[in-house]
Design a protein around this motif. Sequence first.
Motif, PDB file in Angstrom:
ATOM      1  N   ILE A 221       0.943  -1.158   0.090  1.00 18.24           N
ATOM      2  CA  ILE A 221      -0.046  -0.058  -0.122  1.00 18.24           C
ATOM      3  C   ILE A 221       0.988   1.245   0.011  1.00 18.24           C
ATOM      4  N   PRO A 222       0.708   2.089  -1.034  1.00 14.73           N
ATOM      5  CA  PRO A 222       1.645   3.384  -0.833  1.00 14.73           C
ATOM      6  C   PRO A 222       1.073   4.277   0.134  1.00 14.73           C
ATOM      7  N   MET A 223       2.139   4.851   0.835  1.00  7.82           N
ATOM      8  CA  MET A 223       1.790   5.776   1.817  1.00  7.82           C
ATOM      9  C   MET A 223       2.476   7.126   1.761  1.00  7.82           C
ATOM     10  N   MET A 224       2.033   8.051   2.087  1.00  6.69           N
ATOM     11  CA  MET A 224       2.494   9.455   1.961  1.00  6.69           C
ATOM     12  C   MET A 224       2.830  10.037   3.439  1.00  6.69           C
ATOM     13  N   LEU A 225       3.969  10.471   4.160  1.00  9.10           N
ATOM     14  CA  LEU A 225       3.997  11.218   4.989  1.00  9.10           C
ATOM     15  C   LEU A 225       4.229  12.951   4.795  1.00  9.10           C
ATOM     16  N   PHE A 226       3.255  13.759   5.351  1.00 15.77           N
ATOM     17  CA  PHE A 226       3.579  15.221   5.361  1.00 15.77           C
ATOM     18  C   PHE A 226       4.205  15.690   6.453  1.00 15.77           C
ATOM     19  N   GLY A 227       4.921  16.844   6.322  1.00 19.51           N
ATOM     20  CA  GLY A 227       5.339  17.160   7.698  1.00 19.51           C
ATOM     21  C   GLY A 227       6.936  17.027   7.998  1.00 19.51           C
ATOM     22  N   GLY A 228       7.086  16.813   9.227  1.00 20.54           N
ATOM     23  CA  GLY A 228       8.298  16.372   9.522  1.00 20.54           C
ATOM     24  C   GLY A 228       8.876  16.879  10.914  1.00 20.54           C
ATOM     25  N   ALA A 229       8.640  18.248  11.251  1.00 18.41           N
ATOM     26  CA  ALA A 229       9.218  18.766  12.394  1.00 18.41           C
ATOM     27  C   ALA A 229      10.576  18.127  12.733  1.00 18.41           C
ATOM     28  N   GLY A 230      11.395  17.792  11.835  1.00 16.16           N
ATOM     29  CA  GLY A 230      12.769  17.413  12.093  1.00 16.16           C
ATOM     30  C   GLY A 230      13.008  16.040  12.795  1.00 16.16           C
ATOM     31  N   THR A 231      11.883  15.345  12.557  1.00 17.44           N
ATOM     32  CA  THR A 231      11.989  13.772  12.897  1.00 17.44           C
ATOM     33  C   THR A 231      12.083  12.991  11.518  1.00 17.44           C
ATOM     34  N   PHE A 232      11.350  13.411  10.440  1.00 14.42           N
ATOM     35  CA  PHE A 232      11.515  12.592   9.275  1.00 14.42           C
ATOM     36  C   PHE A 232      12.217  13.324   8.228  1.00 14.42           C
ATOM     37  N   LYS A 233      12.702  12.413   7.389  1.00 19.42           N
ATOM     38  CA  LYS A 233      13.662  12.889   6.222  1.00 19.42           C
ATOM     39  C   LYS A 233      12.372  13.597   5.361  1.00 19.42           C
ATOM     40  N   GLN A 234      12.542  14.604   4.595  1.00 21.15           N
ATOM     41  CA  GLN A 234      11.750  15.325   3.632  1.00 21.15           C
ATOM     42  C   GLN A 234      12.308  15.471   2.198  1.00 21.15           C
ATOM     43  N   GLY A 235      11.251  15.339   1.311  1.00 18.11           N
ATOM     44  CA  GLY A 235      11.625  15.365   0.048  1.00 18.11           C
ATOM     45  C   GLY A 235      12.280  14.139  -0.584  1.00 18.11           C
ATOM     46  N   GLU A 236      12.028  12.978  -0.054  1.00 18.00           N
ATOM     47  CA  GLU A 236      12.632  11.719  -0.368  1.00 18.00           C
ATOM     48  C   GLU A 236      11.448  10.933  -0.887  1.00 18.00           C
ATOM     49  N   TYR A 237      11.685   9.756  -1.635  1.00 20.75           N
ATOM     50  CA  TYR A 237      10.948   8.669  -2.088  1.00 20.75           C
ATOM     51  C   TYR A 237      11.796   7.372  -1.471  1.00 20.75           C
ATOM     52  N   VAL A 238      11.040   6.680  -0.607  1.00 21.10           N
ATOM     53  CA  VAL A 238      11.681   5.568  -0.038  1.00 21.10           C
ATOM     54  C   VAL A 238      10.979   4.277  -0.426  1.00 21.10           C
ATOM     55  N   THR A 239      11.696   3.354  -0.996  1.00 19.21           N
ATOM     56  CA  THR A 239      11.096   2.242  -1.380  1.00 19.21           C
ATOM     57  C   THR A 239      11.419   0.984  -0.468  1.00 19.21           C
ATOM     58  N   LEU A 240      10.574   0.030   0.066  1.00 21.92           N
ATOM     59  CA  LEU A 240      10.853  -0.933   0.861  1.00 21.92           C
ATOM     60  C   LEU A 240      10.936  -2.177   0.324  1.00 21.92           C
ATOM     61  N   PRO A 241      11.389  -3.231   0.923  1.00 20.57           N
ATOM     62  CA  PRO A 241      11.643  -4.654  -0.019  1.00 20.57           C
ATOM     63  C   PRO A 241      10.290  -5.100  -0.158  1.00 20.57           C
ATOM     64  N   ALA A 242       9.963  -5.736  -1.213  1.00 20.07           N
ATOM     65  CA  ALA A 242       8.606  -6.361  -1.730  1.00 20.07           C
ATOM     66  C   ALA A 242       8.698  -7.895  -1.457  1.00 20.07           C
ATOM     67  N   ASP A 243       9.993  -8.417  -0.976  1.00 21.47           N
ATOM     68  CA  ASP A 243       9.971  -9.706  -0.782  1.00 21.47           C
ATOM     69  C   ASP A 243       9.341  -9.991   0.411  1.00 21.47           C
ATOM     70  N   PRO A 244       8.251 -10.848   0.147  1.00 22.99           N
ATOM     71  CA  PRO A 244       7.488 -11.457   1.599  1.00 22.99           C
ATOM     72  C   PRO A 244       8.364 -11.685   2.812  1.00 22.99           C
ATOM     73  N   ALA A 245       9.617 -12.342   2.467  1.00 18.51           N
ATOM     74  CA  ALA A 245      10.359 -12.838   3.640  1.00 18.51           C
ATOM     75  C   ALA A 245      10.956 -11.693   4.538  1.00 18.51           C
ATOM     76  N   THR A 246      11.292 -10.618   3.883  1.00 20.53           N
ATOM     77  CA  THR A 246      11.817  -9.317   4.279  1.00 20.53           C
ATOM     78  C   THR A 246      11.099  -8.132   4.267  1.00 20.53           C
TER      79      THR A 246
END
Length: 66
Positions: free
Chosen positions: A1-26
């Motif tokens: 499920i694609p998800m989007m985070l808005f904001g940041g307050a210094g906690t999260f990286k901004q302006g980046e596209y992060v792809t996580l592993p699609a392999d069911p094992a990982t």
Amino acid sequence: IPMMLFGGAGTFKQGEYVTLPADPATSRQSRDLYFTIMNHYFGLGVSSFGVDVRKVPNAEIADILA
């Protein structure tokens, strides 16, 4: 499920596209995203969130942290 985070307050990286592993094992589950948000943005200090049918413990998603 694609998800989007808005904001940041210094906690999260901004302006980046992060792809996580699609392999069911990982692959990462959305509960790990919520776990990361609860602990780093809200500072709740929860030790676990949700249940993984694979019995994999919660883990923070370090790729999104600033």
